[in-house]
Enzyme design. Sequence first.
Site, PDB file in Angstrom:
ATOM      1  N   SER A  29      -1.827   6.350  -1.844  1.00 59.37           N
ATOM      2  CA  SER A  29      -1.660   5.502  -3.011  1.00 59.37           C
ATOM      3  C   SER A  29      -3.033   5.004  -3.477  1.00 59.37           C
ATOM      4  CB  SER A  29      -0.695   4.355  -2.679  1.00 59.37           C
ATOM      5  OG  SER A  29      -0.191   3.763  -3.844  1.00 59.37           O
ATOM      6  N   ASP A  63       8.322  11.063  -5.991  1.00 57.59           N
ATOM      7  CA  ASP A  63       7.482   9.875  -6.096  1.00 57.59           C
ATOM      8  C   ASP A  63       7.176   9.557  -7.558  1.00 57.59           C
ATOM      9  OD1 ASP A  63       5.751   7.793  -5.687  1.00 57.59           O
ATOM     10  OD2 ASP A  63       4.122   9.020  -4.868  1.00 57.59           O
ATOM     11  N   HIS A  77       6.775   8.787  -1.647  1.00 57.33           N
ATOM     12  CA  HIS A  77       5.404   8.279  -1.700  1.00 57.33           C
ATOM     13  C   HIS A  77       4.641   8.615  -0.420  1.00 57.33           C
ATOM     14  CE1 HIS A  77       2.509   5.974  -3.898  1.00 57.33           C
ATOM     15  NE2 HIS A  77       2.433   4.974  -3.040  1.00 57.33           N
TER      16      HIS A  77
END
EC number: 3.4.14.2
Length: 500
Positions: A172, A428, A453
Site C-alpha cells: 500500500s 483490490d 490488498h
Amino acid sequence: MGLHPCSPVDHGVPSWVLVLLLTLGLCSLQATADSVLDPDFRENYFEQYMDHFNFESFSNKTFGQRFLVSDKFWKMGEGPIFFYTGNEGDIWSLANNSGFIVELAAQQEALLVFAEHRYYGKSLPFGVQSTQRGYTQLLTVEQALADFAVLLQALRHNLGVQDAPTIAFGGSYGGMLSAYMRMKYPHLVAGALAASAPVIAVAGLGNPDQFFRDVTADFYGQSPKCAQAVRDAFQQIKDLFLQGAYDTISQNFGTCQSLSSPKDLTQLFGFARNAFTVLAMMDYPYPTNFLGPLPANPVKVGCERLLSEGQRIMGLRALAGLVYNSSGMEPCFDIYQMYQSCADPTGCGTGSNARAWDYQACTEINLTFDSNNVTDMFPEIPFSDELRQQYCLDTWGVWPRPDWLQTSFWGGDLKAASNIIFSNGDLDPWAGGGIQRNLSTSIIAVTIQGGAHHLDLRASNSEDPPSVVEVRKLEATLIREWVAAARLKQPAEAQWPGPK
C-alpha cells in the site's frame, strides 16, 4: 548515531550488534532446520535525525525510530538484506501480516529489517504531541525515505556488510515507499517489491470515481442482488431523513445518537461506506486480523448478512457490524467515535496514527476520491480539490500540493527506474490507482487473480488462490536475480601490484 535502549560499548559497536553477531552461527544452522517460520524479531530504536534537510531549525536533534530485526535466517556475508519500508501504522502489525517476506528470507538467507515510519507507532519525533497541530512539520515522504536510508546505511556499517544487496518491500503506502526507495536511493537498494502501491492515484493522475466504483464491482461480482440491496438501503435512509424520521433511522441502523442534521446524515453515509471499503480491501480467503478481526471471504459474508434481513437498513447494519462490531458486544454504533472523516475518503482510522495519515493526505498524498451513486452503489459524497483544500486549511492550517508527487516521484512515468515489481490483486480497489502493465523489462506489473490488498505479502496459506502462489514464485525468482546481479556489480578490491 546509536540505538536505544542499548548503549555503545567501548569499541563503538552498539551492544545489540554484538548480540546479533554472537548468535549468527547458531541462527544460520536453524534457518534450514526450523519448521515454523517465526522470525524471532527483536525490537530496537535508532537515533534518527529529526530533520534531514535543514541544518538550522533542529540542528542535530534526534528521535528514536523503532525497527525490528531478525538474523534467524541470515547467512552473514552472503545473504541479502530484506528491508520493509514501514507505512501508516504500528510496525509490529505490519510485520505480523507480511509472512511472505519471512518465508523468502528463510529461502534466500536474508537479514530481515522492518523499519517504522516516523510519526507512527512509537517513532514519534515530538513524543505524544507529535500528531497535534503545530508538531507535524517533519512528516513528509522525503523525511521518511531519508530515515530508511540512514538506518540502512548504519545497519550495514555496524554489521560490516556495507555491500550486502538490499531489497525493499512494502504494501500500500509502504509499497509506494519501497518503489521510491529504489528510485531515490538506487545505490542502497537493488530492487523493490511494491505491493498494492497506488502511485498513480496518489499523484493526482487517476480517476476520482475509480476507487468506489471498484469497491462496488467487488460486491456486484459477489452478487448483483447484493449491490442493488446496498443502493436500496442507502436510498431508504435518505428518504426517511427527508421525511424527518430520524428516530426510525437510528433504530433500524443502530446508531447511538439520533440523526438531526445533514452533517449527521453525511457522517452516517461515510461510516457505512467505510465498512464496504474495509471488506473489499481485506477480502482474503481465510480469517484475518489486520485492520480488525474478519472472517474468510468477508465480502461474501457481508452480502449474506445484508440479504438475510428483510429490512434493507437492518441488513446494512448487519454488514457494517462485521467491521465495527466484530465481537457482537457493542449495543449501538457511535458513528462519530468509530469513524472519523478525514482527508482520505477511504478512511484514516482513529487515534494518533489516523491523525498522522490525515496530515499526509493534506499535504503530499492526493486522495480526492468521490462516490456519486451513478458509477458506484454509494450515496453522493463529493471530495474535490477545493473541498480538500478547505478541510486541510481548517484542520491543519496547510495548503495541499496536489501535483508534488508527480514532480518529486515521477507520477506514473517510471520508465527510467529499474528493478521494481508492482503487484496488484484484481479484487483490490486500490489496484486501479497503481501500475498495471510492464513499463520496461525490469519494471514489472503482475496481477493476482482473486487477490485482495497486497495478498502476496501475506504468509502462504492453504486457501490461497493459485495465482498468488505463482506470483510469489515469480517475485522470489526476480529478487534472487537482482541480488545476484548486485553482487556482480560490486567493485573488486584494488590490488597493489607492487613496484615495477
